[in-house]
Design an enzyme around this catalytic site. Structure first.
Site, PDB file in Angstrom:
ATOM      1  N   HIS A  88      -3.342   5.360  24.983  1.00 54.67           N
ATOM      2  CA  HIS A  88      -2.578   4.500  24.084  1.00 54.67           C
ATOM      3  C   HIS A  88      -2.363   5.275  22.788  1.00 54.67           C
ATOM      4  CE1 HIS A  88      -3.785   0.369  25.980  1.00 54.67           C
ATOM      5  NE2 HIS A  88      -3.457   1.271  26.893  1.00 54.67           N
ATOM      6  N   GLU A  90      -2.944   4.624  19.725  1.00 53.15           N
ATOM      7  CA  GLU A  90      -4.071   4.609  18.793  1.00 53.15           C
ATOM      8  C   GLU A  90      -5.165   5.588  19.219  1.00 53.15           C
ATOM      9  OE1 GLU A  90      -2.818   0.177  19.257  1.00 53.15           O
ATOM     10  OE2 GLU A  90      -2.732   2.019  20.437  1.00 53.15           O
ATOM     11  N   CYS A 118      -4.886  -3.332  21.402  1.00 52.91           N
ATOM     12  CA  CYS A 118      -5.557  -4.020  22.512  1.00 52.91           C
ATOM     13  C   CYS A 118      -7.076  -3.944  22.304  1.00 52.91           C
ATOM     14  CB  CYS A 118      -5.161  -3.349  23.832  1.00 52.91           C
ATOM     15  SG  CYS A 118      -5.913  -1.710  24.054  1.00 52.91           S
ATOM     16  N   CYS A 121      -8.416  -0.248  22.136  1.00 51.57           N
ATOM     17  CA  CYS A 121      -8.052   0.443  20.897  1.00 51.57           C
ATOM     18  C   CYS A 121      -8.768  -0.150  19.683  1.00 51.57           C
ATOM     19  CB  CYS A 121      -6.541   0.419  20.716  1.00 51.57           C
ATOM     20  SG  CYS A 121      -5.686   1.390  21.990  1.00 51.57           S
TER      21      CYS A 121
END
Length: 185
Positions: A88, A90, A118, A121
């Site tokens: 992801h 992040e 999410c 993260c």
């Protein structure tokens, strides 16, 4: 504001169900706070990374890590291109920032991301000791900062992250809707 060179980033794409969830990304309902020119510039850089992700077939989410007025990492989702479920925006940004500063503790760093993180993260932000999170649109299907969970201000954890929601939320949500609209055509 000083910007250092940073590696490009990618966004994530997933199943049709994930696509539906992404399209529902919405701007936060809280009243808008006035943001500094630097904050807006950093989020604009995250949005540019998200656009780059879309061009690579990744879900358009971008992230920037800053220390003071310096960008130390820029990224976007890379799940599809890297065949990595943890890539992801992040996570990729935190890895790059930690490598750039030579320490996994990013105590005085801020993270700008175009969509609410999410659970994975959000947990990584706590573990990295990020000082402040700025995010764009809410994620009603997987948001772990305020929509579904409130991981970053959970008093049971050893670190809490200050949260600034809604920075350029409409722009982030528009990128997501546009990306998934193209996929459906």
């Amino acid at each position: 504001m000083r910007m250092t060179s940073a590696a490009p980033i990618a966004a994530d794409a997933g199943t049709e169900a994930e696509a539906e969830a992404e399209v529902e990304a919405v701007a936060p309902a809280e009243p808008a706070r006035r943001h500094s020119e630097a904050e807006v510039a950093f989020m604009r850089r995250a949005l540019a990374a998200a656009e780059e992700a879309a061009g690579r077939g990744e879900v358009p989410v971008g992230a920037v890590v800053t220390l003071g007025d310096e960008i130390v990492a820029v990224s976007h989702n890379e799940r599809e291109t890297g065949s990595d479920p943890t890539a992801h925006a992040e996570i990729v940004a935190l890895r790059r920032a930690a490598a750039a500063v030579g320490n996994w503790r990013l105590n005085n760093a801020d993270l700008y991301v175009t969509m609410e993180p999410c659970p994975m993260c959000a947990g990584a932000l706590v573990n990295a000791r990020i000082r402040r999170l700025y995010f764009g649109c809410d994620d009603p299907k997987a948001g772990a900062v305020r929509t579904l969970y409130r991981i970053l201000d959970d008093r049971r954890l050893n670190h809490r992250v200050e949260v600034v929601p809604g920075l350029m939320a409409a722009e982030g949500a528009t990128l997501l809707r546009s990306f998934f609209g193209r996929l459906r055509r």
